[in-house]
Each structure stands twice: as C-alpha cells, then as structure tokens.
Design an enzyme around this catalytic site. Structure first.
Site, PDB file in Angstrom:
ATOM      1  CG  ASP A 259      29.579  27.739  43.524  1.00 16.87           C
ATOM      2  OD1 ASP A 259      29.729  27.834  42.341  1.00 16.87           O
ATOM      3  OD2 ASP A 259      30.692  27.550  44.199  1.00 16.87           O
TER       4      ASP A 259
ATOM      5  CG  HIS B 146      34.223  27.583  42.651  1.00  8.80           C
ATOM      6  ND1 HIS B 146      33.038  28.130  42.689  1.00  8.80           N
ATOM      7  CD2 HIS B 146      35.054  28.463  41.953  1.00  8.80           C
ATOM      8  CE1 HIS B 146      32.816  29.082  42.100  1.00  8.80           C
ATOM      9  NE2 HIS B 146      34.326  29.491  41.427  1.00  8.80           N
TER      10      HIS B 146
ATOM     11  CB  ILE C  36      36.968  39.536  44.548  1.00  8.57           C
ATOM     12  CG1 ILE C  36      36.374  38.638  43.372  1.00  8.57           C
ATOM     13  CG2 ILE C  36      36.308  39.007  46.055  1.00  8.57           C
ATOM     14  CD1 ILE C  36      36.540  37.331  43.376  1.00  8.57           C
ATOM     15  CB  ALA C  37      40.487  42.663  47.174  1.00 14.00           C
TER      16      ALA C  37
ATOM     17  CG  ASN D  35      46.523  29.736  40.313  1.00 17.41           C
ATOM     18  OD1 ASN D  35      46.761  30.877  40.887  1.00 17.41           O
ATOM     19  ND2 ASN D  35      45.924  29.570  39.022  1.00 17.41           N
TER      20      ASN D  35
ATOM     21  CB  VAL E 276      38.320  33.863  47.092  1.00 14.10           C
ATOM     22  CG1 VAL E 276      37.397  34.263  46.056  1.00 14.10           C
ATOM     23  CG2 VAL E 276      37.874  34.043  48.652  1.00 14.10           C
ATOM     24  N   GLY E 277      40.580  32.275  45.398  1.00 19.42           N
ATOM     25  CA  GLY E 277      41.348  32.212  43.837  1.00 19.42           C
ATOM     26  C   GLY E 277      41.312  30.911  43.489  1.00 19.42           C
ATOM     27  CG  ASN E 278      38.475  29.883  40.633  1.00 23.63           C
ATOM     28  OD1 ASN E 278      37.847  29.121  41.527  1.00 23.63           O
ATOM     29  ND2 ASN E 278      37.495  30.624  40.207  1.00 23.63           N
TER      30      ASN E 278
ATOM     31  CB  ALA F 193      44.704  43.640  48.732  1.00 21.07           C
TER      32      ALA F 193
HETATM   33  P1  NAX Z   1      41.447  40.057  39.569  1.00 26.34           P
HETATM   34  O1  NAX Z   1      42.127  39.772  38.355  1.00 26.34           O
HETATM   35  O2  NAX Z   1      40.568  41.371  39.625  1.00 26.34           O
HETATM   36  O3  NAX Z   1      41.932  40.416  40.846  1.00 26.34           O
HETATM   37  C1  NAX Z   1      43.278  39.473  41.258  1.00 26.34           C
HETATM   38  C2  NAX Z   1      44.330  40.062  42.160  1.00 26.34           C
HETATM   39  O4  NAX Z   1      45.174  39.364  42.651  1.00 26.34           O
HETATM   40  C3  NAX Z   1      44.996  41.126  41.003  1.00 26.34           C
HETATM   41  O5  NAX Z   1      45.108  42.271  41.771  1.00 26.34           O
HETATM   42  C4  NAX Z   1      46.630  40.517  40.945  1.00 26.34           C
HETATM   43  O6  NAX Z   1      47.665  41.500  40.856  1.00 26.34           O
HETATM   44  C5  NAX Z   1      46.597  39.801  42.242  1.00 26.34           C
HETATM   45  N1  NAX Z   1      47.317  38.775  42.544  1.00 26.34           N
HETATM   46  C6  NAX Z   1      47.677  37.854  41.807  1.00 26.34           C
HETATM   47  N2  NAX Z   1      48.773  37.036  42.085  1.00 26.34           N
HETATM   48  C7  NAX Z   1      49.047  37.329  43.423  1.00 26.34           C
HETATM   49  C8  NAX Z   1      49.813  36.900  44.608  1.00 26.34           C
HETATM   50  N3  NAX Z   1      50.921  35.844  44.227  1.00 26.34           N
HETATM   51  N4  NAX Z   1      49.662  37.521  45.737  1.00 26.34           N
HETATM   52  C9  NAX Z   1      48.976  38.361  45.815  1.00 26.34           C
HETATM   53  N5  NAX Z   1      48.063  38.949  44.755  1.00 26.34           N
HETATM   54  C10 NAX Z   1      48.118  38.394  43.773  1.00 26.34           C
HETATM   55  O7  NAX Z   1      40.451  38.854  39.921  1.00 26.34           O
HETATM   56  P2  NAX Z   1      38.948  38.947  40.943  1.00 26.34           P
HETATM   57  O8  NAX Z   1      37.987  39.174  39.994  1.00 26.34           O
HETATM   58  O9  NAX Z   1      39.265  39.829  42.071  1.00 26.34           O
HETATM   59  O10 NAX Z   1      39.064  37.340  41.173  1.00 26.34           O
HETATM   60  C11 NAX Z   1      40.235  36.672  41.989  1.00 26.34           C
HETATM   61  C12 NAX Z   1      40.039  35.268  41.983  1.00 26.34           C
HETATM   62  O11 NAX Z   1      38.770  34.878  42.373  1.00 26.34           O
HETATM   63  C13 NAX Z   1      40.302  34.722  40.621  1.00 26.34           C
HETATM   64  O12 NAX Z   1      41.144  33.509  40.661  1.00 26.34           O
HETATM   65  C14 NAX Z   1      38.689  34.102  40.327  1.00 26.34           C
HETATM   66  O13 NAX Z   1      38.755  33.044  39.436  1.00 26.34           O
HETATM   67  C15 NAX Z   1      38.200  33.813  41.689  1.00 26.34           C
HETATM   68  N6  NAX Z   1      37.067  33.642  41.974  1.00 26.34           N
HETATM   69  C16 NAX Z   1      36.672  32.675  42.476  1.00 26.34           C
HETATM   70  C17 NAX Z   1      35.234  32.495  43.107  1.00 26.34           C
HETATM   71  C18 NAX Z   1      34.689  31.514  44.066  1.00 26.34           C
HETATM   72  O14 NAX Z   1      33.594  31.183  44.113  1.00 26.34           O
HETATM   73  N7  NAX Z   1      35.462  30.646  44.686  1.00 26.34           N
HETATM   74  C19 NAX Z   1      34.003  33.234  42.459  1.00 26.34           C
HETATM   75  C20 NAX Z   1      34.614  34.753  41.956  1.00 26.34           C
HETATM   76  C21 NAX Z   1      35.999  34.466  41.235  1.00 26.34           C
HETATM   77  O15 NAX Z   1      35.664  33.881  39.695  1.00 26.34           O
END
Ligand code: NAX
Length: 325
Positions: free
Chosen positions: A159, A187, A16-17, A105, A129-131, A12
């Site tokens: 996509d 994805h 993205i958040a 992950n 959403v997370g990859n 959060a």
């Molecule tokens: P950021 O690195 O800006 O933010 C991720 C946040 O997640 C960080 O603040 C981190 O502290 C937090 N986090 C890490 N582990 C955690 C956990 N166990 N519990 C709670 N929070 C945790 O990344 P952001 O640009 O926001 O992207 C987030 C994810 O979306 C990435 O994995 C990215 O690859 C993925 N995406 C997926 C897309 C899709 O279409 N499915 C597209 C956009 C994006 O690339």
C-alpha cells in the site's frame, strides 16, 4: 561470506512465494554476501507443487542458497528461523462469510504462532502477508508469548509503495524523490493513505496536488488497487506483493536510513491514541534491526476521522475472533 541465516516462507507453492523466494535466494533482501537456508512450508495437497519450486530453486544454482527444506510441518519450517514470511492463508471461498474467513485464518495463524514460539530463533523477525494480514498477525503474536511483540509485523508496504507510485505519476516525478508517505491502519479498503507530510524533492506534495484529487482520486485508487489488479490481470497482485515483502524485511533488517516506511506493528504505547491491542500501520523508521513509530506529527481533523474508521474495522476483526485470542 557470512554464516547462513534461515528464512521460512509459508504458502511456498503459491503465486506470491513464486516471486518472493527467488528474490530472497538472489540476495535482494539481505545483500549479496548473506547466504540463506530456505525453509518452505505448504499444506499436504500442495507438496508436489512445492517440490517443483524446490527443483527450480536448485536449477537456478544460486550462489547464496546454502540449503532448501520443503515441508508440510510448521515445526520443521520454523526451526531456528531468523526470518519468517507468513504468506499462506485461507482464501475466501464461495458463500464464505467474512467471519468464517477470519475464523479459518485464526486457526492457521494460532498454530503457526505456537510453532514460531516453540521452534524459531527467539529474535525471529516475522512478516505476515496472508490476509486478513493485520488480524492474522495479532493472532500470531498472541500465540507466541516467548517472542518480543515488536518482532511480529503485518505487511502494509505494498500500500505504501502504491501510494508513492501514484504520487510520482501525478506530479511527474519518480518514486525515489517521494518521501514521508504514510499509510495508516488496516491492509484493506479502509486503509488511510496520507500525504499530509509527504514531499517530492523536499517540497510538500500538498502544494502540488489539489485536495479534490487527493480525497476523490488518490485515496480510493490506493485503497482499491488490489481489486484493480485482479480486474486487469485476472489474478491478485503477486510480484508487487513479493517486492513489498522484500522491501519490508530488508528495511527492517538493514535500516531505512531515515526514510519513512509503513509497517503494521503492535500498537501498544503508540503516540497517536490508537487502540493499544491491534496490529496497526503507522509511519515508521528502522535502525539496527528495530522499528520505531515517527512521533510528534500533527494529525488533522480529516486524518483523525480516517484513522478512526480503519481502527474501528480492526477492532471489529479482533472481536470476530476473540474466542481464539
Ligand atoms: P495463493 O493462493 O497463490 O497461495 C497461497 C498458498 O498458501 C497456497 O499454495 C496454499 O496451499 C498455501 N497455504 C494455505 N494454507 C496454508 C497453511 N496453513 N500453511 C502453509 N501454506 C498454506 O495466494 P497468493 O496470491 O500467494 O497470496 C497469499 C496471501 O497473501 C493471500 O492471503 C492474499 O490475500 C495475501 N495478500 C496480501 C497482501 C498484503 O499486502 N498484505 C497483498 C497481496 C495478497 O493479496
């Protein structure tokens, strides 16, 4: 005004958040008469930044925000959640192999799957959403046996939206006039954006574009769009990813009104012969809070090969974390 619903967002304090939470708070997901309680999860080192996000949310004085919880405990963040966006994930670090990334992950998403299982509403709608989003969603599902597998999904909507925009630009139209686009599979760069059934103003897109453009420009452009954004912006897609997440959840909750969308869903019983234990993107319609795969589509030889390629990649990802499933 309706009773508030609880919306959990992980990662959060991430980029993205920073767009997603404010869109949800504004009512873009569930409409202007649906108050929300925002339940925000971060890891301990990011709690300072998360508190800053919470301060800004307060400063927006949103009429629809009925409460904000900022926590580093997944059990608290998912408590009674009606909707959960799993955005936070471990990014690939220097020297990290793909298998290390999958495993790091897998640990996060198995813990979050358990927390959802034990604390969320039994009807919670989950969007990963997370990859690597599809495989993270599979791990979440396998660790949440109390939840209906249909309630866990992976995000393919970015996509899908990218495909619509590329088509609209090519034929000189607008995304609102483009229908029946499908993105199949994972994805990742193996995803298959398919225009076999797509129309613009009811006319087949295939009659308006040549096959050379389709295979050699459109497909790679959509597959590589994430990398192109990073090159241009110096950071990965954030506002567009948040927009796609809102679109996905809104259509799932409120219905796609006959329109096709692409969602990564559990493949059990799918009508296209894809491996039955994957989170795979299909053509989907949604109604009454439920998604349904569009059935009966004729799949060309070319499509079959493209679908098999992205399916094989997902099977490989699943094998890499088999010990954690
Ligand atoms: P950021 O690195 O800006 O933010 C991720 C946040 O997640 C960080 O603040 C981190 O502290 C937090 N986090 C890490 N582990 C955690 C956990 N166990 N519990 C709670 N929070 C945790 O990344 P952001 O640009 O926001 O992207 C987030 C994810 O979306 C990435 O994995 C990215 O690859 C993925 N995406 C997926 C897309 C899709 O279409 N499915 C597209 C956009 C994006 O690339």
């Amino acid at each position: 005004m309706k009773a508030p619903v609880r919306v959990a967002v992980t990662g959060a304090a991430g980029q993205i958040a920073y767009s997603l939470i404010f869109r949800v708070a504004h009512g873009d997901m569930l409409g202007p008469d649906q108050p929300v309680i925002l339940q925000l999860l971060e890891i301990p080192p990011a709690m300072g930044a998360l508190n800053g996000v919470a301060m800004e949310l307060n400063d927006c004085a949103y009429p629809l925000v009925a409460g904000i919880v900022a926590t580093d405990d997944a059990n608290v963040a998912f408590k009674d959640a009606d909707y959960a966006f799993l955005v936070g994930a471990r990014p690939r670090g220097p020297g990290m192999e793909r298998s290390d990334l999958l495993e790091a992950n897998a640990k996060i998403f198995s813990a979050q799957g358990k927390a959802l299982n034990d604390h969320a509403s039994p009807q919670v709608k989950v969007l990963v959403v997370g990859n690597p989003a599809n495989t993270n969603a599979l791990i979440t599902l396998r660790n949440a046996p109390k939840l209906n597998p249909k309630n866990i999904t992976a995000m393919m909507r970015l996509d899908h939206n990218r495909s619509m925009s590329q088509i609209a630009e090519k034929v000189g139209s607008h995304t609102t006039r483009v229908e029946k686009v499908v993105v199949w599979g994972n994805h990742s760069a193996t995803q298959y954006p398919d225009i076999s059934y797509a129309t613009v103003d009811g006319q087949p897109v295939k009659e308006k574009v040549d096959n050379e453009w389709y295979e050699n420009t459109f497909i790679p452009t959509v597959q590589q769009r994430g990398a192109a954004i990073i090159k241009a912006r110096g950071a990965s897609s954030a506002a567009s990813a948040a927009c796609a997440a809102v679109d996905h959840m809104r259509d799932w909750a409120l219905g796609s009104k006959g329109k096709w969308v692409s969602m990564g869903v559990y493949s059990a019983g799918n009508p296209y012969g894809v491996d039955e234990n994957l989170m795979f993107s299909f053509p989907i319609t949604t109604e009454n809070g439920e998604w349904k795969i569009v059935e009966g589509l004729a799949v060309s030889e070319f499509s079959r090969k493209m679908i098999a390629k992205t399916e094989a990649e997902l099977v490989g990802e699943r094998e890499a974390i088999a010990n954690l499933l």
